[in-house]
Design a protein around this motif. Structure first.
Motif, short mmCIF file in Angstrom:
data_model
loop_
_atom_site.label_atom_id
_atom_site.label_comp_id
_atom_site.label_asym_id
_atom_site.label_seq_id
_atom_site.Cartn_x
_atom_site.Cartn_y
_atom_site.Cartn_z
N PHE A 112 0.82 -1.21 0.00
CA PHE A 112 0.00 0.00 0.00
C PHE A 112 0.85 1.27 0.00
O PHE A 112 0.38 2.34 -0.39
CB PHE A 112 -0.94 0.02 1.22
CG PHE A 112 -1.86 -1.16 1.29
CD1 PHE A 112 -2.42 -1.72 0.14
CD2 PHE A 112 -2.18 -1.73 2.51
CE1 PHE A 112 -3.27 -2.81 0.21
CE2 PHE A 112 -3.04 -2.83 2.60
CZ PHE A 112 -3.58 -3.37 1.44
N LYS A 113 2.10 1.16 0.43
CA LYS A 113 3.00 2.31 0.45
C LYS A 113 3.60 2.60 -0.92
O LYS A 113 4.08 3.70 -1.18
CB LYS A 113 4.12 2.09 1.46
CG LYS A 113 3.64 1.87 2.89
CD LYS A 113 4.81 1.52 3.79
CE LYS A 113 4.34 1.20 5.21
NZ LYS A 113 5.48 0.80 6.09
N VAL A 114 3.61 1.59 -1.78
CA VAL A 114 4.23 1.72 -3.10
C VAL A 114 3.17 1.88 -4.19
O VAL A 114 3.32 2.70 -5.10
CB VAL A 114 5.13 0.50 -3.40
CG1 VAL A 114 5.74 0.61 -4.80
CG2 VAL A 114 6.23 0.39 -2.36
N ALA A 115 2.11 1.09 -4.11
CA ALA A 115 0.98 1.23 -5.05
C ALA A 115 0.09 2.35 -4.52
O ALA A 115 -0.66 2.15 -3.55
CB ALA A 115 0.22 -0.09 -5.14
N VAL A 211 2.95 1.88 -15.35
CA VAL A 211 4.28 2.49 -15.50
C VAL A 211 4.64 3.27 -14.24
O VAL A 211 5.78 3.20 -13.75
CB VAL A 211 4.31 3.41 -16.74
CG1 VAL A 211 5.61 4.21 -16.79
CG2 VAL A 211 4.15 2.58 -18.01
N GLU A 212 3.67 4.00 -13.71
CA GLU A 212 3.93 4.78 -12.50
C GLU A 212 4.28 3.87 -11.32
O GLU A 212 5.11 4.22 -10.48
CB GLU A 212 2.71 5.65 -12.15
CG GLU A 212 2.38 6.70 -13.20
CD GLU A 212 3.58 7.59 -13.53
OE1 GLU A 212 4.22 8.09 -12.57
OE2 GLU A 212 3.86 7.77 -14.72
N LEU A 213 3.64 2.71 -11.27
CA LEU A 213 3.94 1.76 -10.20
C LEU A 213 5.42 1.39 -10.21
O LEU A 213 6.09 1.41 -9.17
CB LEU A 213 3.10 0.49 -10.36
CG LEU A 213 3.54 -0.68 -9.48
CD1 LEU A 213 3.13 -0.45 -8.03
CD2 LEU A 213 3.01 -2.00 -9.99
N TRP A 214 5.94 1.06 -11.39
CA TRP A 214 7.32 0.61 -11.45
C TRP A 214 8.30 1.76 -11.28
O TRP A 214 9.43 1.56 -10.84
CB TRP A 214 7.56 -0.18 -12.73
CG TRP A 214 6.85 -1.51 -12.63
CD1 TRP A 214 5.65 -1.85 -13.17
CD2 TRP A 214 7.26 -2.62 -11.83
NE1 TRP A 214 5.30 -3.11 -12.78
CE2 TRP A 214 6.26 -3.61 -11.96
CE3 TRP A 214 8.37 -2.88 -11.04
CZ2 TRP A 214 6.36 -4.84 -11.32
CZ3 TRP A 214 8.46 -4.11 -10.39
CH2 TRP A 214 7.46 -5.06 -10.54
N LYS A 215 7.86 2.96 -11.56
CA LYS A 215 8.68 4.13 -11.21
C LYS A 215 8.78 4.25 -9.70
O LYS A 215 9.85 4.55 -9.15
CB LYS A 215 8.09 5.40 -11.82
CG LYS A 215 8.24 5.51 -13.33
CD LYS A 215 7.62 6.81 -13.85
CE LYS A 215 7.79 6.93 -15.35
NZ LYS A 215 7.17 8.18 -15.88
N ASN A 216 7.65 4.02 -9.03
CA ASN A 216 7.66 4.03 -7.57
C ASN A 216 8.57 2.95 -7.01
O ASN A 216 9.30 3.15 -6.03
CB ASN A 216 6.24 3.82 -7.03
CG ASN A 216 5.31 4.98 -7.33
OD1 ASN A 216 5.76 6.07 -7.71
ND2 ASN A 216 4.01 4.76 -7.16
N MET A 217 8.52 1.77 -7.63
CA MET A 217 9.39 0.68 -7.21
C MET A 217 10.85 1.07 -7.34
O MET A 217 11.68 0.79 -6.46
CB MET A 217 9.11 -0.57 -8.05
CG MET A 217 7.82 -1.29 -7.71
SD MET A 217 7.98 -2.20 -6.15
CE MET A 217 6.45 -3.12 -6.19
N PRO A 226 12.43 -2.97 -2.69
CA PRO A 226 11.22 -3.67 -2.26
C PRO A 226 11.33 -5.15 -2.55
O PRO A 226 12.06 -5.57 -3.45
CB PRO A 226 10.12 -3.02 -3.13
CG PRO A 226 10.66 -1.70 -3.51
CD PRO A 226 12.15 -1.90 -3.65
N GLU A 227 10.61 -5.97 -1.78
CA GLU A 227 10.67 -7.41 -1.94
C GLU A 227 10.39 -7.82 -3.38
O GLU A 227 11.02 -8.70 -3.93
CB GLU A 227 9.64 -8.06 -1.01
CG GLU A 227 9.89 -9.53 -0.76
CD GLU A 227 11.01 -9.74 0.25
OE1 GLU A 227 11.99 -10.39 -0.12
OE2 GLU A 227 10.88 -9.27 1.38
N LEU A 228 9.41 -7.16 -4.01
CA LEU A 228 9.02 -7.54 -5.36
C LEU A 228 10.18 -7.37 -6.34
O LEU A 228 10.30 -8.12 -7.31
CB LEU A 228 7.83 -6.71 -5.81
CG LEU A 228 6.89 -7.34 -6.85
CD1 LEU A 228 6.28 -8.63 -6.31
CD2 LEU A 228 5.80 -6.38 -7.24
#
Length: 267
Positions: A112-115, A211-217, A226-228
Motif C-alpha cells: 500500500f505504500k508503493v501502489a 508504469v507509475e507503479l514501477w517508477k515508484n518501485m 522492495p521485496e518484489l
C-alpha cells in the motif's frame, strides 16, 4: 533401469507439451487439480505461519480490485470460471504480492505504500494473476520434477517448513517469503505483464498507472529494494515493455469506461 526411465521421461514430455495464453511453448506435467491442491496447501500453511491483516478497509480495498479483475479473466478464458479465488492481506512491511495455483492471492500491507492508487494495485495483482493463468508455477514445478527423483509435492506443501517446502514455494512464486529467491524467467515476467495490463485495462483501471507503479518501485530501490524487485526484472526494462503495450491497453481502457466499468476501490 536407465533406459526404461529415460523412455518414460520422454513419453511424459511428449504428452505434456502445452501452449501459454500468448503462444509460448511449455511442458506441464501436473493437472490443474494437482496444482490447485499444491496452491491451497501452501496458502493454508502461510495463513497459519504469517500474521493476517484484520483491517477491514485493507481487505475491502484488495478484494474490490480482485473482484474487478477476475470477471475480465473469465471473459477471456471461460475455463477459468471454475476457479474460486481467495484473497488474503498479510501484515508485512515488504512491498510484495503473489498468486498461487487454484486462485489464492496474497498482498502484503507494505504494498500500500508503493501502489499509490487502485490502478497501481491492479497492475500488481493483475500481473500475479497472469502468472497463475499462464501456469508458470506448473511449468517450473514440472521442470524441477523432471530433473529430480520425484517429490510428494502436495504433502511437502502442507507439511513442516523444511528446505523442500521452501523450494516448492519458490517454484510456485512465493519463495521470497521463506528466503528462497527463484525468480520467474524473463519470458514468464513479460507474459505476466502483458496479461496483467490487459486485465486491468479491460476492468476499467488506468493502464498508464502500471508504469507509475514501477517508477515508484525504482524510487524505493535506492533505500533498500522492495521485496518484489528481488524477484522481478529491473523496473526500466519492465517500463519499456509496458509502454510498448500501452496503445492497445488504452484502447481497452477507453472501451471499458464507455461500458461503465469504473472500479470504485479506495482505502
Amino acid at each position: 533401469m536407465r533406459k526404461p526411465y529415460l523412455a518414460g521421461i520422454t513419453a511424459l514430455l511428449l504428452t505434456a507439451c502445452a501452449t501459454s495464453p500468448t503462444g509460448r511453448d511449455q511442458v506441464l506435467i501436473f493437472s490443474e487439480s494437482q496444482m490447485a491442491e499444491m496452491g491451497a496447501a501452501s496458502f493454508t500453511s502461510m495463513k497459519e505461519s504469517q500474521k493476517i491483516d484484520t483491517n477491514r478497509a485493507h481487505n475491502r480495498y484488495v478484494n474490490c480490485v480482485v473482484d474487478a479483475l477476475i470477471p475480465e479473466l473469465n471473459r477471456i478464458d471461460p475455463k477459468m470460471r471454475s476457479t474460486r479465488w481467495e484473497t488474503q492481506v498479510f501484515v508485512d512491511d515488504s512491498a510484495n504480492a503473489f498468486a498461487l495455483p487454484g486462485g489464492k492471492i496474497g498482498v502484503h500491507t507494505g504494498m500500500f505504500k508503493v501502489a499509490e492508487n487502485s490502478s497501481q494495485l491492479a497492475a500488481v495483482i493483475g500481473h500475479e494473476i497472469g502468472h497463475v493463468w499462464a501456469r508458470h508455477g506448473n511449468a517450473r514445478v514440472s521442470s524441477q520434477f523432471i530433473t529430480s527423483t520425484g517429490l510428494q509435492l502436495a504433502a511437502i506443501a502442507a507439511g513442516e517448513p523444511t528446505q523442500e517446502k521452501k523450494q516448492l514455494l519458490g517454484l510456485l512464486g512465493v519463495g521470497a517469503q521463506v528466503g528462497v529467491l527463484l525468480p520467474f524467467s524473463r519470458g514468464d515476467e513479460s507474459e505476466a505483464d502483458e496479461i496483467g495490463i490487459e486485465l486491468m485495462a479491460k476492468a476499467g483501471f488506468d493502464p498508464r498507472e502500471s508504469v507509475e507503479l514501477w517508477k515508484n518501485m525504482a524510487k524505493q530501490g535506492s533505500g533498500g529494494a522492495p521485496e518484489l524487485l528481488s524477484t522481478h526484472p529491473a523496473p526500466q526494462t519492465r517500463i519499456s515493455k509496458l509502454q510498448a503495450l500501452m496503445e492497445d491497453s488504452m484502447s481497452d481502457y477507453r472501451q471499458a469506461r464507455s461500458e461503465g466499468k469504473n472500479p470504485n476501490c479506495s482505502l
